[in-house]
Design a protein around this motif. Sequence first.
Motif, PDB file in Angstrom:
ATOM      1  N   LEU A   1       0.834  -1.201   0.000  1.00 41.22           N
ATOM      2  CA  LEU A   1       0.000   0.000   0.000  1.00 41.22           C
ATOM      3  C   LEU A   1       0.866   1.247   0.000  1.00 41.22           C
ATOM      4  O   LEU A   1       2.029   1.207   0.374  1.00 41.22           O
ATOM      5  N   GLY A   2       0.281   2.333  -0.414  1.00 42.76           N
ATOM      6  CA  GLY A   2       0.989   3.601  -0.402  1.00 42.76           C
ATOM      7  C   GLY A   2       1.738   3.850  -1.690  1.00 42.76           C
ATOM      8  O   GLY A   2       1.630   3.100  -2.654  1.00 42.76           O
ATOM      9  N   VAL A   3       2.502   4.934  -1.656  1.00 47.15           N
ATOM     10  CA  VAL A   3       3.209   5.344  -2.869  1.00 47.15           C
ATOM     11  C   VAL A   3       4.416   4.447  -3.080  1.00 47.15           C
ATOM     12  O   VAL A   3       5.173   4.181  -2.159  1.00 47.15           O
ATOM     13  N   LEU A   4       4.608   3.995  -4.297  1.00 47.61           N
ATOM     14  CA  LEU A   4       5.767   3.167  -4.625  1.00 47.61           C
ATOM     15  C   LEU A   4       6.809   4.031  -5.310  1.00 47.61           C
ATOM     16  O   LEU A   4       6.467   4.926  -6.079  1.00 47.61           O
ATOM     17  N   SER A   5       8.079   3.727  -5.027  1.00 45.84           N
ATOM     18  CA  SER A   5       9.124   4.425  -5.774  1.00 45.84           C
ATOM     19  C   SER A   5       9.139   3.843  -7.176  1.00 45.84           C
ATOM     20  O   SER A   5       8.703   2.707  -7.381  1.00 45.84           O
ATOM     21  N   PRO A   6       9.658   4.602  -8.135  1.00 43.35           N
ATOM     22  CA  PRO A   6       9.618   4.112  -9.516  1.00 43.35           C
ATOM     23  C   PRO A   6      10.242   2.736  -9.680  1.00 43.35           C
ATOM     24  O   PRO A   6       9.730   1.890 -10.398  1.00 43.35           O
ATOM     25  N   ARG A   7      11.343   2.502  -8.994  1.00 40.76           N
ATOM     26  CA  ARG A   7      12.005   1.197  -9.150  1.00 40.76           C
ATOM     27  C   ARG A   7      11.152   0.083  -8.569  1.00 40.76           C
ATOM     28  O   ARG A   7      11.065  -1.010  -9.119  1.00 40.76           O
ATOM     29  N   GLU A   8      10.520   0.402  -7.463  1.00 35.21           N
ATOM     30  CA  GLU A   8       9.642  -0.588  -6.849  1.00 35.21           C
ATOM     31  C   GLU A   8       8.488  -0.918  -7.793  1.00 35.21           C
ATOM     32  O   GLU A   8       8.110  -2.072  -7.969  1.00 35.21           O
ATOM     33  N   ARG A   9       7.966   0.145  -8.380  1.00 35.17           N
ATOM     34  CA  ARG A   9       6.829  -0.031  -9.284  1.00 35.17           C
ATOM     35  C   ARG A   9       7.232  -0.886 -10.494  1.00 35.17           C
ATOM     36  O   ARG A   9       6.536  -1.809 -10.883  1.00 35.17           O
ATOM     37  N   GLN A  10       8.424  -0.542 -11.037  1.00 33.90           N
ATOM     38  CA  GLN A  10       8.905  -1.325 -12.183  1.00 33.90           C
ATOM     39  C   GLN A  10       9.044  -2.793 -11.806  1.00 33.90           C
ATOM     40  O   GLN A  10       8.648  -3.685 -12.557  1.00 33.90           O
ATOM     41  N   ALA A  11       9.629  -3.017 -10.632  1.00 38.74           N
ATOM     42  CA  ALA A  11       9.852  -4.400 -10.195  1.00 38.74           C
ATOM     43  C   ALA A  11       8.529  -5.130 -10.040  1.00 38.74           C
ATOM     44  O   ALA A  11       8.389  -6.274 -10.488  1.00 38.74           O
ATOM     45  N   THR A  12       7.535  -4.465  -9.439  1.00 41.03           N
ATOM     46  CA  THR A  12       6.248  -5.157  -9.257  1.00 41.03           C
ATOM     47  C   THR A  12       5.585  -5.424 -10.601  1.00 41.03           C
ATOM     48  O   THR A  12       5.024  -6.502 -10.795  1.00 41.03           O
ATOM     49  N   ASN A  13       5.701  -4.461 -11.495  1.00 42.36           N
ATOM     50  CA  ASN A  13       5.114  -4.682 -12.825  1.00 42.36           C
ATOM     51  C   ASN A  13       5.761  -5.874 -13.512  1.00 42.36           C
ATOM     52  O   ASN A  13       5.090  -6.726 -14.097  1.00 42.36           O
ATOM     53  N   TYR A  14       7.082  -5.904 -13.436  1.00 45.75           N
ATOM     54  CA  TYR A  14       7.824  -6.990 -14.081  1.00 45.75           C
ATOM     55  C   TYR A  14       7.442  -8.333 -13.464  1.00 45.75           C
ATOM     56  O   TYR A  14       7.174  -9.303 -14.164  1.00 45.75           O
ATOM     57  N   ASN A  15       7.389  -8.339 -12.142  1.00 43.49           N
ATOM     58  CA  ASN A  15       7.035  -9.590 -11.470  1.00 43.49           C
ATOM     59  C   ASN A  15       5.631 -10.033 -11.841  1.00 43.49           C
ATOM     60  O   ASN A  15       5.382 -11.216 -12.036  1.00 43.49           O
ATOM     61  N   GLN A  16       4.757  -9.066 -11.924  1.00 46.44           N
ATOM     62  CA  GLN A  16       3.379  -9.397 -12.271  1.00 46.44           C
ATOM     63  C   GLN A  16       3.326 -10.056 -13.645  1.00 46.44           C
ATOM     64  O   GLN A  16       2.668 -11.069 -13.848  1.00 46.44           O
ATOM     65  N   LYS A  17       4.070  -9.465 -14.585  1.00 39.35           N
ATOM     66  CA  LYS A  17       4.062 -10.007 -15.938  1.00 39.35           C
ATOM     67  C   LYS A  17       4.698 -11.404 -15.965  1.00 39.35           C
ATOM     68  O   LYS A  17       4.246 -12.288 -16.699  1.00 39.35           O
ATOM     69  N   LEU A  18       5.748 -11.572 -15.176  1.00 43.12           N
ATOM     70  CA  LEU A  18       6.393 -12.893 -15.129  1.00 43.12           C
ATOM     71  C   LEU A  18       5.412 -13.927 -14.608  1.00 43.12           C
ATOM     72  O   LEU A  18       5.301 -15.031 -15.151  1.00 43.12           O
ATOM     73  N   LYS A  19       4.686 -13.540 -13.570  1.00 41.72           N
ATOM     74  CA  LYS A  19       3.717 -14.474 -12.995  1.00 41.72           C
ATOM     75  C   LYS A  19       2.669 -14.840 -14.041  1.00 41.72           C
ATOM     76  O   LYS A  19       2.271 -15.986 -14.158  1.00 41.72           O
ATOM     77  N   GLU A  20       2.239 -13.830 -14.786  1.00 43.12           N
ATOM     78  CA  GLU A  20       1.244 -14.097 -15.827  1.00 43.12           C
ATOM     79  C   GLU A  20       1.819 -15.005 -16.907  1.00 43.12           C
ATOM     80  O   GLU A  20       1.148 -15.906 -17.401  1.00 43.12           O
ATOM     81  N   LYS A  21       3.073 -14.751 -17.252  1.00 46.10           N
ATOM     82  CA  LYS A  21       3.672 -15.512 -18.350  1.00 46.10           C
ATOM     83  C   LYS A  21       3.809 -16.979 -17.990  1.00 46.10           C
ATOM     84  O   LYS A  21       3.519 -17.846 -18.803  1.00 46.10           O
ATOM     85  N   PHE A  22       4.239 -17.230 -16.784  1.00 50.53           N
ATOM     86  CA  PHE A  22       4.514 -18.621 -16.418  1.00 50.53           C
ATOM     87  C   PHE A  22       3.395 -19.244 -15.597  1.00 50.53           C
ATOM     88  O   PHE A  22       3.601 -20.263 -14.944  1.00 50.53           O
ATOM     89  N   GLN A  23       2.223 -18.635 -15.653  1.00 49.64           N
ATOM     90  CA  GLN A  23       1.149 -19.111 -14.778  1.00 49.64           C
ATOM     91  C   GLN A  23       0.696 -20.528 -15.112  1.00 49.64           C
ATOM     92  O   GLN A  23       0.103 -21.195 -14.278  1.00 49.64           O
ATOM     93  N   HIS A  24       0.992 -20.973 -16.319  1.00 48.10           N
ATOM     94  CA  HIS A  24       0.499 -22.303 -16.694  1.00 48.10           C
ATOM     95  C   HIS A  24       1.459 -23.415 -16.281  1.00 48.10           C
ATOM     96  O   HIS A  24       1.121 -24.580 -16.395  1.00 48.10           O
ATOM     97  N   HIS A  25       2.650 -23.048 -15.847  1.00 45.30           N
ATOM     98  CA  HIS A  25       3.600 -24.080 -15.449  1.00 45.30           C
ATOM     99  C   HIS A  25       3.144 -24.687 -14.126  1.00 45.30           C
ATOM    100  O   HIS A  25       2.823 -23.954 -13.186  1.00 45.30           O
ATOM    101  N   PRO A  26       3.165 -26.005 -14.048  1.00 44.20           N
ATOM    102  CA  PRO A  26       2.502 -26.658 -12.913  1.00 44.20           C
ATOM    103  C   PRO A  26       3.049 -26.249 -11.550  1.00 44.20           C
ATOM    104  O   PRO A  26       2.265 -26.019 -10.623  1.00 44.20           O
ATOM    105  N   GLN A  27       4.375 -26.117 -11.444  1.00 40.40           N
ATOM    106  CA  GLN A  27       4.932 -25.787 -10.123  1.00 40.40           C
ATOM    107  C   GLN A  27       4.501 -24.398  -9.692  1.00 40.40           C
ATOM    108  O   GLN A  27       4.180 -24.164  -8.527  1.00 40.40           O
ATOM    109  N   ILE A  28       4.493 -23.489 -10.635  1.00 37.90           N
ATOM    110  CA  ILE A  28       4.114 -22.113 -10.304  1.00 37.90           C
ATOM    111  C   ILE A  28       2.629 -22.033 -10.024  1.00 37.90           C
ATOM    112  O   ILE A  28       2.193 -21.374  -9.080  1.00 37.90           O
ATOM    113  N   ARG A  29       1.872 -22.732 -10.844  1.00 41.00           N
ATOM    114  CA  ARG A  29       0.430 -22.677 -10.649  1.00 41.00           C
ATOM    115  C   ARG A  29       0.040 -23.247  -9.290  1.00 41.00           C
ATOM    116  O   ARG A  29      -0.820 -22.726  -8.600  1.00 41.00           O
TER     117      ARG A  29
END
Lengths: 699, 445
Positions: B360-388
């Motif tokens: 919660l709260g304001v994110l620093s730009p680097r934090e925001r970038q990291a969360t965005n990247y992580n989010q996309k990674l999670k989406e990309k590999f969401q079908h892999h059984p271990q991750i799912r």
Amino acid sequence: ETLDDDEVYGLNGAGEEEVSSEEDEEENERKHQKLLEAISALGGKKKSLGERSEAATHMSEFTVSAEGEADRVQLSDLIGTVETTPAVSAKSRKQLKDLQRSRRTVKCPLSKQETQRIQRDLAFQKAASEVSRWNSIITQNRRAEQLLFPLNPEPSGPRPMERVVTGWKAHTPLEQEIFALLSANKQPVHDPVLTPAEEASVRAMSLEEAKIRRAELQKARALQSYYESKAHREKKIKSKKYHRVQNKAKRKDHLKNFEEMVKTDPEAALEELRKLELARMQERMSLKHQNSGKWAKSRAIMAKYDEGARKAMQQQLEVNKELTQKLVTSLKSEEEEEEDEEGAEDGELLPDFVNVAEQDVSNPWMRGKLPKEPTERKTSSTEGVTVVAAEEEEEEEEEEPEEEVLLRELDSRRKRREAQESDTAAVVPQIFRGLTKDQKAPEADFNEASTQLEEGLIRIRSVEDAEGLPEEDAAEPPQAAPSEHPLSSEQQVGPSRKRKKGIELMEVLTKEMKAIKVPLAPTIMDSEDQLDQRGLIKEAFAGDDVISDFIREKRKHEEAGKPKVVDLTLPGWGEWGGLGLKPTNRKRRRFRTKAPPPPPRRDQRLPSVIISEKRNGAIGPHQVSSLPFPFEDHAQFESCMRAPLGRTWNTERTVKKVTKPRVLTRLGAIIEPMAEEELLKDQKKNGHSHHDYFIKAQI
Amino acid sequence: MKVKVLSRNPDDYVRETKLDIQRVPRNYDPSLHPFEVSREYTRALNATKLERVFAKPFLASLDGHRDGVNCLAKHSTSLSTLLSGSCDGEVKVWNLTKHECVRTLQAHEGFVRGIIVRYCGTSFFTVGDDKTIKQWKMEAPGYGEEEEPLNTILGKTVFTGLDHHQKKGVFATCGQQVDIWDEQRSSPIRSFTWGVDSFSSVRFNPVETDLLGSCASDRSIVLYDMRESTPLKKVIMTMRTNTLCWNPMEAYYFTCANEDYNLYTYDMRFLEKPIKVHMDHVSAVLDVDYSPTGQEFVSASFDKTIRIFSKDGGHSREVYHTKRMQHVICIKWSADNKYILSGSDEMNIRLWKANAAEKLGVLSPRERQATNYNQKLKEKFQHHPQIRRIARHRHLPKSIFHQRNELRVMKEARQRKERNVRKHSKPGSAPVVSEREKNVVAVVK
């Protein structure tokens, strides 16, 4: 009819009500009176009079309460009352009379349930169609890469004072005066606020619009600057010849346009004609092109000695003549001239052999047609042209651009080649033999065809050779001579040869066919042999040694599965290095690592089976077993997996683009539901895109 | 002449702090950075694990009510204000940032059945079991003033639900019939009936503002247009629908919470079958609310859990529960898309994060970038059984867990039986009925 019905019902209702209520009341009152008297006679307390009650909410539709036969109401009674009451209009009376007279029964109105059902259905359809106008926005948002919320964000920066302090008023007289003035002029009261007109303009010109407009302008500017620079460049060219050619081209173009215009837009054509007329008039008035100027006089002096000067003067006069000629005739003559010129130019610009050269040289069918000699055509063309045209043609010859020079060179080369060809023809006489009269058996024909095909290749080489050594060829007298020599010979032979070279269907087809002797023995026996399927297959795969192939393949797999010896020797490390020096055997032995032997293959004991050892069971649980939903095929999924997202592999910009979240909200901003304005925006956007397409089409 | 001007965003080359590392131009030659898939897979796995580690959705519990919380209302202009009505007729106004009650008023005798804030945010309406509709000022009364409603309308029957128009001074109540009221009048300007039944809730469409939907006790959902004199259409389902909620971004979709443990999303133009069935609850669903972005919705259930569904997902992406939370009666998604508010039987209002692992709260730009990247990674590999497996894992209370398994077994048995029936009957006589069609009994025009 329905209207009548309604009225009748209404009237009926009203009449009956009156009747019934009057009767009821009378009776009730009587009873009531009696009851009251009875009660008072009893000597009890006085009861309050009857309570006032509201009319019952649920009553029959027609408020008719017919109880007992005596109360039954007849239509005639009602109509009778209608006639006596003056309030009923004459129109409705007349309608009633009509109704009485007619014997037809009126259709029963739809029941309440049915009418309501129809109403509901209509209302639903209306609502559904109304709601469907959101379709485009919804699909758009579903496809959008990123959604930004709230949809109408408040502009960043300081909020206008007006909105922050809503309750503020001007109190002092000075303030009031100032505000009166400002409001009279519709000036912004507070600093950052815009006037209504400005706001309207801001609203009218959104950022996207501005961007589109800017792009358009940029494009226009770029085009303009391009054309300007082009014009500038062309203007700088000093060559008169160039400009002359240019002018001529322009004229031709103009004429073509004019012809089109005559067809499509006669008015504009007339205008054009008028302009020409004007030019003629001006020419007639002016002294231009009259050979009376200073320059012309000097030329006249020079004309005696100088061919060029004479020609220039003549040209001037020509121009004058052309311009002062009556329009229609001038146009015609011009056209003729142009046509002639075109013909001539075409002749020069695009001689036949160019086409031939463009076509595949190795194609035996294309080679048949020999180009006519340009000289030939020249003579023919010059015959039909007037003296003026001839002169012009001379000009043309002068004007020949470099390409033509090149072309002529090519031509000469061609001639040379043909000379060689004749030589080769002498050497390899079969080439044309197939197509000449003395044809042989089809086998021979086939041979010939093949030789022809091969010949093509050879010839190409010879041409290249000829191209490679143009100077040499020119230098050699025997080669230079034939360039003229075959000309004459060709002139004689040309047409006949032409005929020979083309395939003449009649000749080919009407020839008697010879039986072909086939050396091979028939492979497949007739039905009497009756080979069964197995035998057939055996025969078909007679040459294949499947078993040894399999063994070989298995051995290959085994070899591939064996661990390789890794050589980690570094040449030059710890000893002398350099070209031609090899690390010592001792060192090599030292740094060569042998991997331990692999576990025995699973198909080791199974001679007729290959079991692949490639599959790694350990990574099985980490792999996706079936194709996930949005993907359509494996390749798509795999390519998606293979594309990395991180900044290790992508540039900053790409990473930003790839990782931007789908839904973006602003911290602490209330997201309002979608409003009608979105629809308008969408329409506007769509309109824009159409406009864009239109512009593109125009460009 | 065209002049190209260099324009650079300082964000791209200036360090954020002076302790930061200097930006170094990179060589993107793929041969220098091998194993991209496996490296990103590892990152995705880590991101998924961290998400689970940081998933702490529960923020606060607002206590003060002396009976179960029966209804909640968001303030239309203020994010930090929440209104709640309880079963003892008390209405409380809460300040969410301070987690405290700022005002309490005894609004009704008996239940407060519905509460809604006017679109301007200056007043709110309540309906209760005492057959009254009351309008209250949003501001608390001054010192010495009596707490009195602005208006009171006495109705003939009990009101069970209430909703306000998005832009006009018009509101709708439901009870024995659905009434449309003008704020200025004391009698309804329109009332809709269609058969004799009682309605449990009524909701205005926030986009197409003249449309309404209501849920009746005869298992039907009825649609209305405020401008028409008759209802539009109704669909009857196998079990009763408790509430419905319109999608605030997609005008013709609404989702309804049903007694049969499921939620159904309908396109109002095609009521013959729902476009999606959302399953996961193991007891009746009592309330549903859409996120203001229209991408997800949250549902409250009698099984003491809150679940978050994507608008087109068949199963929930998230389930919230606490040991002490009882049957969740009402639920709201906050207007900034960040929080969820739930009111439950045991007198508490709970504040949850809409994204459990979100910082919660304001994110620093680097934090925001990291969360965005992580989010996309999670989406990309969401079908892999271990991750799912890790991403889907949720702890459930024992009872719910067992009930879920039981339901699954029941469902499988039913399916097996259907299959067998189909197998042993004449082809075509036992057609396959999809899950979506099963629960619609009839559409009445």
